[in-house]
Design a protein around this motif. Sequence first.
Motif, PDB file in Angstrom:
ATOM      1  N   PHE A  42      -1.868   2.300  -9.303  1.00 34.50           N
ATOM      2  CA  PHE A  42      -2.015   2.431  -7.855  1.00 34.50           C
ATOM      3  C   PHE A  42      -3.335   3.087  -7.464  1.00 34.50           C
ATOM      4  O   PHE A  42      -4.114   2.527  -6.693  1.00 34.50           O
ATOM      5  N   ARG A  43      -3.587   4.274  -7.970  1.00 30.70           N
ATOM      6  CA  ARG A  43      -4.772   5.020  -7.517  1.00 30.70           C
ATOM      7  C   ARG A  43      -6.057   4.261  -7.787  1.00 30.70           C
ATOM      8  O   ARG A  43      -6.902   4.121  -6.903  1.00 30.70           O
ATOM      9  N   ASP A  44      -6.217   3.749  -9.001  1.00 33.10           N
ATOM     10  CA  ASP A  44      -7.444   3.034  -9.349  1.00 33.10           C
ATOM     11  C   ASP A  44      -7.635   1.792  -8.482  1.00 33.10           C
ATOM     12  O   ASP A  44      -8.730   1.551  -7.961  1.00 33.10           O
ATOM     13  N   LEU A  45      -6.584   0.998  -8.321  1.00 34.65           N
ATOM     14  CA  LEU A  45      -6.710  -0.228  -7.528  1.00 34.65           C
ATOM     15  C   LEU A  45      -6.819   0.079  -6.043  1.00 34.65           C
ATOM     16  O   LEU A  45      -7.583  -0.586  -5.326  1.00 34.65           O
ATOM     17  N   HIS A  46      -6.075   1.063  -5.578  1.00 39.76           N
ATOM     18  CA  HIS A  46      -6.158   1.475  -4.175  1.00 39.76           C
ATOM     19  C   HIS A  46      -7.615   1.833  -3.827  1.00 39.76           C
ATOM     20  O   HIS A  46      -8.154   1.394  -2.802  1.00 39.76           O
ATOM     21  N   LEU A  47      -8.254   2.604  -4.685  1.00 40.87           N
ATOM     22  CA  LEU A  47      -9.649   3.003  -4.455  1.00 40.87           C
ATOM     23  C   LEU A  47     -10.613   1.831  -4.619  1.00 40.87           C
ATOM     24  O   LEU A  47     -11.552   1.668  -3.826  1.00 40.87           O
ATOM     25  N   LEU A  48     -10.406   0.997  -5.634  1.00 40.74           N
ATOM     26  CA  LEU A  48     -11.272  -0.172  -5.842  1.00 40.74           C
ATOM     27  C   LEU A  48     -11.205  -1.113  -4.643  1.00 40.74           C
ATOM     28  O   LEU A  48     -12.239  -1.564  -4.135  1.00 40.74           O
ATOM     29  N   PHE A  49      -9.994  -1.418  -4.195  1.00 34.69           N
ATOM     30  CA  PHE A  49      -9.839  -2.318  -3.050  1.00 34.69           C
ATOM     31  C   PHE A  49     -10.511  -1.734  -1.806  1.00 34.69           C
ATOM     32  O   PHE A  49     -11.144  -2.462  -1.032  1.00 34.69           O
ATOM     33  N   ASP A  50     -10.398  -0.435  -1.614  1.00 43.10           N
ATOM     34  CA  ASP A  50     -11.025   0.186  -0.447  1.00 43.10           C
ATOM     35  C   ASP A  50     -12.552   0.128  -0.550  1.00 43.10           C
ATOM     36  O   ASP A  50     -13.226  -0.184   0.435  1.00 43.10           O
ATOM     37  N   GLU A  51     -13.090   0.425  -1.720  1.00 48.36           N
ATOM     38  CA  GLU A  51     -14.548   0.336  -1.913  1.00 48.36           C
ATOM     39  C   GLU A  51     -15.047  -1.070  -1.614  1.00 48.36           C
ATOM     40  O   GLU A  51     -16.072  -1.254  -0.947  1.00 48.36           O
ATOM     41  N   GLN A  52     -14.319  -2.068  -2.112  1.00 50.48           N
ATOM     42  CA  GLN A  52     -14.745  -3.447  -1.885  1.00 50.48           C
ATOM     43  C   GLN A  52     -14.598  -3.836  -0.424  1.00 50.48           C
ATOM     44  O   GLN A  52     -15.463  -4.524   0.130  1.00 50.48           O
ATOM     45  N   ALA A  53     -13.538  -3.382   0.226  1.00 52.37           N
ATOM     46  CA  ALA A  53     -13.356  -3.684   1.649  1.00 52.37           C
ATOM     47  C   ALA A  53     -14.502  -3.103   2.479  1.00 52.37           C
ATOM     48  O   ALA A  53     -15.015  -3.763   3.395  1.00 52.37           O
ATOM     49  N   ILE A  54     -14.912  -1.899   2.156  1.00 51.89           N
ATOM     50  CA  ILE A  54     -16.018  -1.265   2.891  1.00 51.89           C
ATOM     51  C   ILE A  54     -17.311  -2.058   2.700  1.00 51.89           C
ATOM     52  O   ILE A  54     -18.052  -2.298   3.662  1.00 51.89           O
ATOM     53  N   GLU A  55     -17.577  -2.494   1.480  1.00 51.33           N
ATOM     54  CA  GLU A  55     -18.780  -3.286   1.229  1.00 51.33           C
ATOM     55  C   GLU A  55     -18.745  -4.597   2.013  1.00 51.33           C
ATOM     56  O   GLU A  55     -19.737  -4.987   2.637  1.00 51.33           O
ATOM     57  N   ILE A  56     -17.603  -5.267   2.006  1.00 53.95           N
ATOM     58  CA  ILE A  56     -17.450  -6.526   2.747  1.00 53.95           C
ATOM     59  C   ILE A  56     -17.605  -6.268   4.242  1.00 53.95           C
ATOM     60  O   ILE A  56     -18.323  -6.997   4.936  1.00 53.95           O
TER      61      ILE A  56
END
Length: 153
Positions: A42-56
Amino acid sequence: MAESGDNSKTALVSELNGLLADHLALYFKTKNFHWHVRGPRFRDLHLLFDEQAIEIRDQIDDIGERVRKLGEDTLTSIGSVAKHTNIADQDNTKLDPDAMVRELRDDNRKVVDRLKGLKPLAEQAGDNATDGLLDDWTDMAEERVWFLDSTLQ
């Protein structure tokens, strides 16, 4: 601008609006998965998805402003996004984490394909500014694919 130049610009703007639609749809899907991911990763993917969403998200305004700088109109509604995107909706909030990662990876690959298809259109239209931006945007999308793909191995 000559007739062929007008056609080149029209084709470029149409695909830029498609790219804008893809980014808007992918942003929303990435946030959806950020909100709904579960499990031991959860934590790793939650953070990865958020980082990618911000970049997009940060690219959305640049793409829209590029269309406006070319003197054309951008997308205007959720309906116009749906009409122009290659990114399918995903309403299932119970997907397992690997399914989320695979779907985002594949969607980002679609963005890479659209970006690579835009390159010759920018060249044909003589639009050096868009041509240069496409290189950066492609690199970012390829990195997102790489990160997502690497989490599956």
